[in-house]
Every structure is written in C-alpha cells, then in structure tokens.
Design a protein around this motif. Structure first.
Motif, short mmCIF file in Angstrom:
data_model
loop_
_atom_site.label_atom_id
_atom_site.label_comp_id
_atom_site.label_asym_id
_atom_site.label_seq_id
_atom_site.Cartn_x
_atom_site.Cartn_y
_atom_site.Cartn_z
N THR A 43 30.86 34.43 -1.77
CA THR A 43 31.40 33.18 -2.30
C THR A 43 30.75 32.00 -1.60
O THR A 43 30.28 32.11 -0.47
CB THR A 43 32.93 33.10 -2.10
N TYR A 44 30.73 30.88 -2.30
CA TYR A 44 30.17 29.66 -1.73
C TYR A 44 31.21 28.99 -0.83
O TYR A 44 32.42 29.06 -1.07
CB TYR A 44 29.77 28.68 -2.84
N LEU A 45 30.70 28.31 0.21
CA LEU A 45 31.55 27.58 1.15
C LEU A 45 31.18 26.10 1.11
O LEU A 45 30.02 25.74 0.91
CB LEU A 45 31.39 28.12 2.57
N GLN A 46 32.17 25.27 1.34
CA GLN A 46 31.97 23.83 1.38
C GLN A 46 31.93 23.36 2.83
O GLN A 46 32.80 23.71 3.63
CB GLN A 46 33.09 23.11 0.62
N PHE A 47 30.92 22.57 3.17
CA PHE A 47 30.75 22.06 4.53
C PHE A 47 31.34 20.66 4.62
O PHE A 47 30.99 19.78 3.83
CB PHE A 47 29.26 22.05 4.90
N GLU A 91 36.45 27.29 2.13
CA GLU A 91 36.20 28.02 0.89
C GLU A 91 36.63 27.17 -0.29
O GLU A 91 37.70 26.54 -0.29
CB GLU A 91 36.97 29.34 0.91
N PHE A 92 35.79 27.13 -1.32
CA PHE A 92 36.11 26.35 -2.51
C PHE A 92 37.39 26.90 -3.15
O PHE A 92 37.63 28.11 -3.18
CB PHE A 92 34.97 26.42 -3.53
N SER A 93 38.21 25.98 -3.63
CA SER A 93 39.44 26.40 -4.30
C SER A 93 39.16 27.22 -5.54
O SER A 93 39.95 28.08 -5.92
CB SER A 93 40.28 25.17 -4.67
N ARG A 94 38.01 26.98 -6.15
CA ARG A 94 37.58 27.76 -7.30
C ARG A 94 36.07 27.85 -7.27
O ARG A 94 35.38 26.85 -7.04
CB ARG A 94 38.07 27.13 -8.61
N GLN A 95 35.55 29.03 -7.47
CA GLN A 95 34.12 29.27 -7.41
C GLN A 95 33.45 28.83 -8.71
O GLN A 95 34.09 28.72 -9.76
CB GLN A 95 33.83 30.75 -7.14
N PRO A 96 32.13 28.58 -8.65
CA PRO A 96 31.40 28.23 -9.88
C PRO A 96 31.41 29.40 -10.86
O PRO A 96 31.90 30.49 -10.57
CB PRO A 96 29.99 27.92 -9.36
N PRO A 97 30.86 29.20 -12.06
CA PRO A 97 30.80 30.31 -13.02
C PRO A 97 30.07 31.52 -12.47
O PRO A 97 29.30 31.44 -11.50
CB PRO A 97 30.06 29.68 -14.22
#
Length: 479
Positions: free
Chosen positions: A223-227, A236-242
């Motif tokens: 999963t992608y993380l927000q800095f 951690e993003f509340s919702r991941q991209p597509p």
C-alpha cells in the motif's frame, strides 16, 4: 486664673467626700474582709499616681526623642553614602558611554575594512546561504529525510552563519554541503527498505518495513503511504488508489526482483492523494441521488426488455427461415406457416378476397412482432428528461447553498453540482444505448414483417397466375 480654679474645685470635691468615707469606714472594712476587692483610692494615692504617670510619660518621651536623634544621624550618614555612590556610578556611566562610542566607531571601521578585504567573497556568502537554505527546505519535505536524519541541523547552522557574513566558511563545510546535495541526487534513484513507524488507518502506530522508491513514493505491505513533512511521519492513506496503481507496491511487498510496473508521484504524494479522494463508480452514481437511481433502474429495465425482444425475434427469425426452406411441411408454430394456412383456407375464393385475407393474417402477426417497441422508444426518450430533472434539482440545491452560505466555499456547492451533472450523464448513458437497442429491435421486427408481407404477396401472385392459366381449375396454395 482658670488654671488655678480648676485644681481647687477638684480638691474641694475630694474633701467633701472624706466624711462619707469616714462614716462608712467600719462597714467598708467589714466588707473588705469579706471580699477580695482592692482598697479604695485615697486623695494622696491619686496624687501619687498622677505624679508617677507624668514621670513615666516624660521618660518615654525623652527615650523616643533620643532614639529619633540617633536614627536621624544614621539616615544622614546613609544619605551621604548614597550620594557618593550615585556620583561614582554617574562617573562610571559617563566613562562607559564614552568607551561605547569609541568601540562603536572602531567596530564600524573594522567592518568597513573587513568588507573591503573580503571583496567578492560577499557573493560567496550569499550563494552559500541561498544554497544551504534551499537545500534545507528541500530536504525537509523530501522522503530521503526518513533514513537521513543527520543533515538538517548542519544545514540550518551553516545557513545562519553564512547569513551573518562575519567569517569565512571552512573548506570541509563547503564539501559537506556539496556532499549532502550529491547524496540527495543519489537517493532519487535508489529503492531502499528500512524500519520506520507508520500510522495505520485506525490510528495505531506500528513499526514496519518501509520501502522508499526514490524521492517519489513510500510503500509498505503493498500500500502507498503519505509523508507528513511537518511531523516527519508516515501515514497510511485512508483509501488506496485504484487497483491498477497498486501492482508495483504489491510486487515489492512480494519480493519480486525483476522489473515491475510502478506508478510514481513526482510531487511527493499529492497526485496520489488526489487519486484517493477521487470518487469511484459507485460514489459517482450515488451523487445522482434518488433521481440517478431511478434513471439506472429505468435503464436496466429497458435493456432487459430489449434483450428479451431480441431473443424472441431471433428465435422467430430462425423458425421462419427453417419454414421457408421446407415449404412442403407447413407448421403453424411460425408466422409464415400461419399465413400459408390462411391461404389454403381461402383457396376457393377470388384473388381480391384472398389478398384481403392474407393482409388480415399479416396484420394479426405484426402486433406480436412489434410488441414493446413503443415502450423501448419511451425509455430512450424519458431517460434524458429525467436527467434534466436531476440537473434542475441539483441547481436548486446549489442556489440554496449560495443563498445561505455565499459563494466563498465551493465545497458547499459541490453536492448540488455533482447531482446536477451526474443525473445528466446517467440520463444520456441510458438514452444512447436504449436508442440503439430500439433501432436494432425495430430493424429485426421490420425484417420479419417484410418477410411476411413478401410471402403474402407471393401467395396472391401465385393464385392470380394460376387462375390466369386455368380459370376453371383451382390452384394449390402451396405451389
């Protein structure tokens, strides 16, 4: 005169009371023996008490006067000392003020001499300060600061000292600045995995292996993380991209060593955040509200009806084609067979009557073939009208929000505008395929109708031709 009369009055009053005290002396002595009260005050005692009181007051006054004189002398001595100290401090202040002016003038001369001697080095100070400040600001928001924590303090201190421009930088400091810039450039092409705390969606902070992909993205567990630069934390993003953007993180989480597709964000997570905030298909449909769901329901019903009619007409076409290939075996389970049977039932009639009977038979088959075609056309026409209704409703909501809250915050109007636009889109998305399906179904029905009409005309033509060859002999309807 008055002063002399007053003591005489007091003395005469006291003497008048003496006989009374003498008469009651025996009784008073008996009463004194019975009680513990002090003896009565006599005139001599009163005079003695007055004399002693005056003496005590005089001694107290004399004592206070002497103490006041002693304290006055001490105050005078303290005042003299304070005045002396003030004079000394004033002298010292004047000396230091003179020294300050001399030092200030000397500092100005030294700064001027330093400026002249430094010459073009001032530009070096400015360049170094600007580069250090820019690098510090860039490094602070860079993902490389997650695994390089020891450079911000040096850059802040170095930029501050270069801003003062009062001493030359050391060679090793300039080399350190160059090294940090070079290390940042190198980090932009590296994929590094390290342990770092991550704040999950439910607010817990756990330490997990984090993979930094250059200076673009940070991923963990696929999963992608927000800095967050202000707190230097990964969230951690509340919702991941597509799902199409998650192939790269999942491949890194699984440990693939080859080349994997990866979606990088050149603006350090801002594009990913926009992707996560973008609504998906269900959310976009939900923006249409009740009218949007009504349009979708109408479209689903229309598509099912059109597909059903296509299946029925396709089956009818196959049966008719089979009947046309085998005209020796006439069946009544298809429209052509029923028209042929109608011709056989009227084989003894005139050509004109046969033509009318066959036309009647064709007209009986047409409603069954064209069944529900008007309904499909109505669905194709009503869908955009319902979309227009949703548009008008959404704009009313938007104007009400503008009236209540003003037009300063566009998010207040987003709901109404979304409903207005989404219902229009849904209406067009239903109307276009329904119009296409209606034309397809109508074409199939028209083709079958034309086959029936052709067969009816052919039967009439055969009857007329046979009657022309042998007017007295009836002809076979299936010739």
């Amino acid at each position: 005169m008055n002063c002399q009369i007053l003591p005489l009055l007091v003395l005469s009053t006291v003497l008048a009371c003496i006989p009374v005290y003498a008469q009651t002396e025996t009784e008073a002595s008996a009463a004194d023996s019975a009680s513990s009260e002090p003896p009565a005050l006599t005139l001599e005692g009163l005079l003695e008490a007055v004399r002693e009181g005056r003496s005590a007051d005089a001694r107290a006054d004399e004592s206070r006067l002497q103490r006041f004189r002693r304290e006055g002398a001490k105050q005078q001595e303290s005042l003299a000392q304070i005045r002396q100290q003030r004079a000394e401090l004033e002298t010292m202040s004047a000396q230091r003020e003179t020294r300050y002016e001399e030092n200030d003038a000397q500092i100005g001369d030294l700064e001027e001499r330093l400026k002249q001697r430094m010459g073009s080095l001032n530009e070096l100070f400015g360049v170094l300060q600007q580069v250090a400040s820019d690098a510090q600001a860039q490094f602070h928001v860079s993902l490389s600061s997650l695994d390089n924590h020891d450079r911000n303090d040096f850059l802040v201190d170095f930029a501050g000292r270069m801003g003062q421009a009062n001493r030359l930088p050391a060679i090793n400091e300039i080399e350190t600045l160059w090294y940090e810039i070079q290390r940042e450039m190198t980090a932009s092409s590296q994929i590094v995995t390290f342990q770092h705390p991550v704040i999950t969606r439910d607010g817990q902070e756990i330490e997990v292996p984090v993979t930094r992909v250059g200076l673009f993205n940070a991923v963990a567990d696929g999963t992608y993380l927000q800095f967050i630069p202000e707190t230097q934390r990964l969230v951690e993003f509340s919702r991941q991209p597509p799902a199409r953007h998650l192939a790269g993180p999942k491949a890194l989480a699984e440990g693939d060593a080859g080349i994997v597709p990866f979606a990088i964000d050149p603006v350090r997570g801002q594009l990913l955040e926009i992707l996560t905030q973008a609504p998906n298909l269900s959310e976009r449909v939900g923006q249409g509200g009740a009218i949007g769901y009504a349009i979708i329901t109408l479209g689903i019903g229309g598509v099912l009806l059109a597909l059903t009619r296509l299946l029925i007409l396709g089956r009818e076409s196959r049966v008719i084609a089979s009947q046309l290939k085998n005209m020796s075996n006439i069946r009544d389970d298809n429209a052509v067979g029923r028209i042929v049977w109608a011709a056989r039932e009227n084989e003894d009639t005139d050509v004109e009557i046969l033509e009318l009977r066959l036309g009647e038979a064709v007209l009986r088959e047409v409603p069954r073939i064209n069944r529900h075609l008007p309904l499909l056309k109505i669905v194709a026409a009503v869908a955009p009208l319902m979309g227009l209704l949703g548009t008008v409703t959404g704009m009313i909501v938007t104007f009400q929000a503008i009236t209540l809250f003003g037009a300063g915050d566009p998010r207040l109007m987003a709901g109404g505008i979304s409903q207005a636009l989404m219902t229009t889109v849904l209406g067009l998305c239903v109307a276009i395929p329904m119009l296409l399906l209606h034309n397809i179904v109508q074409g199939r029905a028209r083709a079958i109708t034309e086959i029936l009409q052709q067969r009816a005309v052919a039967l009439v033509a055969e009857r007329a031709e046979a009657k022309g060859r042998n007017p007295a002999q009836p002809i076979e309807a299936n010739a």
